[in-house]
Motif scaffolding. Structure first.
Motif, short mmCIF file in Angstrom:
data_model
loop_
_atom_site.label_atom_id
_atom_site.label_comp_id
_atom_site.label_asym_id
_atom_site.label_seq_id
_atom_site.Cartn_x
_atom_site.Cartn_y
_atom_site.Cartn_z
N ASP A 295 8.39 9.80 -2.70
CA ASP A 295 9.16 9.23 -2.34
C ASP A 295 10.31 10.62 -1.82
OD1 ASP A 295 9.12 6.47 -0.89
OD2 ASP A 295 9.95 5.99 -2.87
N LYS B 40 2.50 13.45 -8.67
CA LYS B 40 2.59 12.39 -9.90
C LYS B 40 2.87 10.58 -8.56
CE LYS B 40 3.26 13.99 -13.92
NZ LYS B 40 3.96 13.86 -15.24
N PRO B 41 2.42 9.55 -8.87
CA PRO B 41 2.78 8.51 -7.28
C PRO B 41 3.97 8.28 -7.46
CG PRO B 41 0.57 7.96 -8.61
CD PRO B 41 1.16 9.45 -9.56
N PHE B 42 4.72 8.47 -8.56
CA PHE B 42 6.13 8.26 -8.74
C PHE B 42 7.25 9.23 -7.83
CE2 PHE B 42 5.77 10.41 -12.52
CZ PHE B 42 7.22 11.06 -12.68
N LYS B 43 6.96 10.85 -7.66
CA LYS B 43 7.63 11.59 -7.01
C LYS B 43 7.19 11.55 -4.93
CE LYS B 43 9.75 13.89 -10.00
NZ LYS B 43 10.67 14.02 -9.31
N THR C 183 8.15 17.43 -12.26
CA THR C 183 9.16 17.37 -13.71
C THR C 183 9.25 18.07 -15.17
OG1 THR C 183 7.18 16.31 -14.78
CG2 THR C 183 8.05 14.93 -13.07
#
Length: 123
Positions: free
Chosen positions: A25, A20-23, A94
């Motif tokens: 970092d 997923k993109p938000f993961k 997640t």
């Protein structure tokens, strides 16, 4: 082709993960902590078992088939592979559908273009 170069010294693996993109970092930091020197990141779209989802726009419902994801590619030595996979799993997870997948395969050769170094030395 590579005359005068030394023979292969280390077995290598290519680890590719779709997350997923938000993961991103979190995963980048975990890979750095695991000793990974470099990664390649690509923005991609796709779907797996979740088959996309529906959204509402100005009162009309529509289907989003391809979801935005991040594809990471990491070349590592055999000894690093398990630690890298574990780092990605821990940082990208997640517990919800769509967390992604990790693929690992043998990498026949790595060559640094500038110096001609091979395999583990090329990383």
């Amino acid at each position: 082709m590579l005359r005068g170069r030394r023979q292969r010294v280390q077995a290598m693996k290519m680890v590719m993960a779709v997350i997923k993109p938000f993961k991103l970092d979190d995963v980048r930091e975990a890979l750095s902590d695991a000793g990974v020197a470099g990664i390649t990141v690509t923005e991609v779209k796709g779907f797996g078992r979740q088959k996309g989802h529906t959204e509402l726009y100005r009162g009309a419902e529509y289907v989003v088939d391809f979801l935005p994801k991040i594809k990471l590619e990491v070349a590592v030595t055999d000894e690093q592979a398990d630690a890298v996979v574990e780092a990605i799993m821990q940082a990208a997870g997640t517990g919800k559908i769509g967390d992604g997948k990790i693929f690992v395969w043998d990498l026949e050769r790595v060559l640094r273009i500038r110096t001609g170094e091979l395999d583990g030395d090329a990383l």
